[in-house]
Design a protein around this motif. Structure first.
Motif, PDB file in Angstrom:
ATOM      1  N   THR A 253       3.461   0.481   2.984  1.00 32.32           N
ATOM      2  CA  THR A 253       2.286  -0.592   4.300  1.00 32.32           C
ATOM      3  C   THR A 253       2.884  -1.850   3.455  1.00 32.32           C
TER       4      THR A 253
ATOM      5  N   GLN B 220      -5.981 -10.918   0.220  1.00 33.20           N
ATOM      6  CA  GLN B 220      -5.652 -10.532   0.768  1.00 33.20           C
ATOM      7  C   GLN B 220      -6.451 -11.273   2.203  1.00 33.20           C
TER       8      GLN B 220
ATOM      9  N   TYR C 263       0.140  -4.136  -5.860  1.00 30.73           N
ATOM     10  CA  TYR C 263      -0.044  -3.157  -5.839  1.00 30.73           C
ATOM     11  C   TYR C 263      -0.925  -1.822  -5.308  1.00 30.73           C
ATOM     12  N   THR C 264      -1.661  -1.084  -4.524  1.00 27.52           N
ATOM     13  CA  THR C 264      -2.266  -0.029  -4.060  1.00 27.52           C
ATOM     14  C   THR C 264      -1.684   1.156  -3.677  1.00 27.52           C
TER      15      THR C 264
ATOM     16  N   LYS D 191       1.213  -1.123   0.177  1.00 27.92           N
ATOM     17  CA  LYS D 191       0.051   0.059   0.288  1.00 27.92           C
ATOM     18  C   LYS D 191       1.175   0.777   0.208  1.00 27.92           C
TER      19      LYS D 191
ATOM     20  N   VAL E 182      -2.987   4.011  -1.382  1.00 27.53           N
ATOM     21  CA  VAL E 182      -3.246   4.864  -0.872  1.00 27.53           C
ATOM     22  C   VAL E 182      -2.834   6.147  -0.233  1.00 27.53           C
TER      23      VAL E 182
ATOM     24  N   THR F  18       2.856  -7.835   8.815  1.00 31.75           N
ATOM     25  CA  THR F  18       2.403  -6.370   8.222  1.00 31.75           C
ATOM     26  C   THR F  18       4.013  -5.251   9.109  1.00 31.75           C
TER      27      THR F  18
END
Length: 280
Positions: free
Chosen positions: A139, A205, A130-131, A77, A133, A277
């Motif tokens: 993250t 996820q 991939y995101t 993220k 944000v 994480t």
């Protein structure tokens, strides 16, 4: 604008690959210990006790929880106000994976070509999602995925008319077909909606969510609880040898979809539901 150098990303992912394979997250460890207390089958209780012992050995001797140290799945993220300098980001992620698996003496299970089957000898490349944000943080979630359970996963392209009962049948059918091959007790990740690939990514996820956390959407929360109860009534049990603990959790993610479709993915994970994480 904040800046992170890829050297830090490489170092972090290296450590995460090793940690994820040696130490189960607290939520999964607790769920296995609780299951050992409540399992009604004597052989099921014995197997869960062996899983507890295996976790302790892995921690105390710094060895992998499972011999299949998985294919490295990485969720990133990326804050839109974050600047990443250094090498190409994807190359950096794979370098972190390479260092983690080589330096950590973890089994290398990736082949360069799906048909020619030559091992890459460093467990790269990983599977990277991939995101973008808001914010300026990165993250990183590393989730090594073994293929005993991965091979038991399914995608169903249901019709809208199948409705929620069709979704329930798909989830139960996937778990029933998996049986002992997915090394139960399982964690069941489910993606509902989106399209063919979106539902599969959501299911993967979902496996990284705390097994004690339920969906914030009321009907999805109810569906998670109902599916967990019904799965544990299948009698597959720990190790597939019978019992009342076939799954530790059912985690469901949803997304809008097309008027003509109802995609459902079921991504099954064995009891070694590895995920770490870190926020940079």
């Amino acid at each position: 604008m904040r800046t992170i150098h890829t050297d830090e990303i490489i170092k972090t992912i290296r450590r995460m690959c090793i940690d994820a394979n040696l130490h189960l997250s607290d939520d999964v460890k607790t769920a296995i210990c609780q299951a050992a207390d409540t399992e009604q089958s004597p052989i099921g209780k014995k197997i869960l006790g062996q899983l507890e012992e295996n976790m302790d050995i892995a921690i105390n001797e710094d060895i992998p929880i499972c011999q299949d140290t998985g294919m490295a799945v990485v969720f990133l993220k990326i804050g839109q106000d974050l600047h990443i300098e250094g090498m190409n980001l994807e190359d950096a992620v794979n370098e972190g994976i390479r260092q983690g698996y080589v330096d950590g003496y973890l089994r290398k299970s990736v082949v360069r070509d799906p048909l020619q089957r030559e091992n890459t000898k460093d467990n790269t490349p990983g599977i990277i999602h991939y995101t973008i944000v808001p914010g300026e943080q990165l993250t990183i979630t590393v989730a090594p995925k073994g293929f005993g359970s991965e091979n038991m996963s399914r995608v169903f392209m249901l019709k809208p008319a199948d409705g929620i009962e069709g979704v329930k049948d798909a989830i139960l059918g996937a778990v029933r077909d998996a049986g002992p091959n997915a090394c139960p007790p399982m964690v069941v990740g489910v993606g509902i909606g989106g399209d063919f690939e979106k539902c599969a990514i959501m299911a993967k996820q979902a496996l990284t969510r705390n097994v004690n956390e339920r969906s914030e959407i009321p009907y999805v929360k109810e569906l998670e609880e109902e599916m967990l109860e019904k799965i544990n009534q299948l009698g597959i049990g720990p190790g597939g040898l019978g019992g009342t603990t076939t799954a530790l959790a059912v985690n469901i993610n949803t997304y809008p979809t097309h008027i003509a479709g109802l995609p459902v993915a079921v991504n099954i994970c064995c009891h070694v539901d590895r995920h770490v994480t870190v926020v940079l």
